[in-house]
Design an enzyme around this catalytic site. Structure first.
Site, PDB file in Angstrom:
ATOM      1  N   TYR A   1     -48.096  -1.396   5.654  1.00 13.57           N
ATOM      2  CA  TYR A   1     -47.721  -0.410   4.643  1.00 13.57           C
ATOM      3  C   TYR A   1     -48.968   0.212   4.030  1.00 13.57           C
ATOM      4  O   TYR A   1     -49.997  -0.454   3.841  1.00 13.57           O
ATOM      5  CB  TYR A   1     -46.920  -1.055   3.505  1.00 13.57           C
ATOM      6  CG  TYR A   1     -45.582  -1.622   3.912  1.00 13.57           C
ATOM      7  CD1 TYR A   1     -44.426  -0.842   3.861  1.00 13.57           C
ATOM      8  CD2 TYR A   1     -45.474  -2.942   4.324  1.00 13.57           C
ATOM      9  CE1 TYR A   1     -43.200  -1.367   4.220  1.00 13.57           C
ATOM     10  CE2 TYR A   1     -44.244  -3.472   4.692  1.00 13.57           C
ATOM     11  CZ  TYR A   1     -43.112  -2.681   4.635  1.00 13.57           C
ATOM     12  OH  TYR A   1     -41.902  -3.199   5.001  1.00 13.57           O
TER      13      TYR A   1
ATOM     14  N   ASP B   1     -36.667   1.434   1.001  1.00  7.32           N
ATOM     15  CA  ASP B   1     -36.113   1.952  -0.243  1.00  7.32           C
ATOM     16  C   ASP B   1     -36.104   3.475  -0.219  1.00  7.32           C
ATOM     17  O   ASP B   1     -36.902   4.102   0.486  1.00  7.32           O
ATOM     18  CB  ASP B   1     -36.942   1.473  -1.432  1.00  7.32           C
ATOM     19  CG  ASP B   1     -36.809  -0.024  -1.664  1.00  7.32           C
ATOM     20  OD1 ASP B   1     -35.777  -0.590  -1.255  1.00  7.32           O
ATOM     21  OD2 ASP B   1     -37.745  -0.617  -2.241  1.00  7.32           O
TER      22      ASP B   1
ATOM     23  N   ARG C   1     -43.335  -4.244  -3.586  1.00  7.89           N
ATOM     24  CA  ARG C   1     -43.085  -4.069  -5.021  1.00  7.89           C
ATOM     25  C   ARG C   1     -43.496  -5.314  -5.804  1.00  7.89           C
ATOM     26  O   ARG C   1     -44.026  -5.227  -6.907  1.00  7.89           O
ATOM     27  CB  ARG C   1     -41.606  -3.790  -5.276  1.00  7.89           C
ATOM     28  CG  ARG C   1     -41.153  -2.398  -4.918  1.00  7.89           C
ATOM     29  CD  ARG C   1     -39.681  -2.234  -5.173  1.00  7.89           C
ATOM     30  NE  ARG C   1     -38.867  -3.075  -4.302  1.00  7.89           N
ATOM     31  CZ  ARG C   1     -37.560  -3.265  -4.470  1.00  7.89           C
ATOM     32  NH1 ARG C   1     -36.942  -2.714  -5.491  1.00  7.89           N
ATOM     33  NH2 ARG C   1     -36.888  -4.012  -3.623  1.00  7.89           N
TER      34      ARG C   1
ATOM     35  N   ASP D   1     -40.919  -0.737  -9.317  1.00  2.00           N
ATOM     36  CA  ASP D   1     -41.399   0.515  -8.736  1.00  2.00           C
ATOM     37  C   ASP D   1     -41.120   1.659  -9.708  1.00  2.00           C
ATOM     38  O   ASP D   1     -40.579   1.458 -10.804  1.00  2.00           O
ATOM     39  CB  ASP D   1     -40.787   0.770  -7.353  1.00  2.00           C
ATOM     40  CG  ASP D   1     -39.269   0.934  -7.370  1.00  2.00           C
ATOM     41  OD1 ASP D   1     -38.708   1.266  -8.434  1.00  2.00           O
ATOM     42  OD2 ASP D   1     -38.640   0.734  -6.317  1.00  2.00           O
TER      43      ASP D   1
END
Length: 309
Positions: free
Chosen positions: A81, A53, A194, A95
């Site tokens: 992540y 993203d 997310r 988000d």
């Protein structure tokens, strides 16, 4: 001055090819990174393995030239992540880029102890069913979910099985009206971080959304080897054979086997069964990925030498 024959110039400037690890900055789409790389390397043949993203940073793997054929095998690799989940309100996009929902009360946040956060994280670890974010790129009746949301539709996607092999809390920071949970996540391809933020917030009754996301690993490839987007991209290209050797078992071919395999023939090989297996020519070039079964190699995908521009 004597003119240089065109084919001599072409031979001196072969088309770029290889796998490129880029450290994507925030504020750019993955397509923006691909476009910048195309201009930097002077080729249209660039693709990526796994979208990030715009707000996210970190490892984006690009394939250049015929090495784009490796991307299909990279995109499904497990990923790592580093993330920050803000508890205290949900978001329309799960988000920080979405519209925030109602803020949780001070009493509700006070009730969210470290122990409750740890228990909520534990519930989201392992093999779980996850409902993807409504603004994901998943197609619904031929149209991306995020496009339908932008058109005002209420999109609820079906849950899907994913694996979160590690969901480790590395810090909990409390401030007025929010709780920030810093964590590291190892997960299967297709996992939405997310959605983990959303689900953690919902389970604690205070809402949650993602405020920071950085991808640090895809399969055997780590962020430490990535180059900045404004760095020497051409010099950072890793050849397909090296990349494939990190992903798969390797078999060495003789010249006749390399030629036959390049022509799509089945080739006898005295090697252990496996699929995919990287088949290398005597000069070290990646000839193809093969399926090896009962001593016979069958081509899955070939990697012809790059043609000169």
């Amino acid at each position: 001055m004597e003119a240089v024959p065109a084919r001599t110039v072409a031979a001196a400037n072969p088309a770029p090819s290889g796998i490129l690890l880029v450290d994507k900055p925030g504020g750019m789409t993955s397509h923006d990174v691909v476009s910048r790389t195309r201009r930097a390397l002077g080729t249209r043949k660039v693709g990526h393995a796994g979208t990030l993203d715009p707000m996210a940073t970190g490892l984006l793997i690009l394939g250049v030239g015929t090495s784009t054929r490796l991307l299909t095998y990279i995109v499904g690799a497990d990923k790592t992540y580093e993330t920050t989940i803000r508890l205290g309100a949900g978001s329309s996009s799960d988000d920080a880029e979405g519209e925030l929902g109602p803020a949780a009360s001070a009493d509700a946040l006070d009730a969210v102890t470290d122990e409750r956060i740890a228990a909520g994280v534990e519930e989201l670890t392992g093999e779980i069913l996850q409902r993807p974010s409504s603004v994901s790129a998943i197609k619904v009746d031929g149209k991306r979910a995020y496009a339908r949301v932008r058109e005002g539709e209420d999109v609820v996607l079906e849950p899907r099985a994913v694996t979160v092999s590690r969901f480790e809390i590395v810090g909990v920071d409390r401030a007025a009206g929010v709780i920030d949970v810093r964590a590291v996540v190892d997960c299967s391809s297709g996992t939405y971080i997310r959605a983990l933020a959303r689900d953690l917030g919902e389970s604690l009754g205070v809402g949650g959304h993602l405020t920071a996301l950085r991808r640090t690993r895809i399969g055997p490839f780590g962020i430490a080897a990535a180059t900045p987007l404004d760095g020497d991209l051409a010099g950072a290209l890793e050849d397909a054979a090296t990349a494939a050797s990190r992903l798969f078992p390797v078999v060495r071919l003789d010249a006749d086997q390399a030629r036959d395999l390049a022509h799509g023939k089945r080739v006898p090989l005295a090697a252990a069964d496996g699929s995919p297996v990287a088949a290398l020519a005597p000069d070290g070039r990646l000839v193809g990925l093969v399926d090896l079964s009962t001593g016979i190699a069958r081509v899955l995908v070939n990697f012809p030498p790059e043609a000169s521009p």
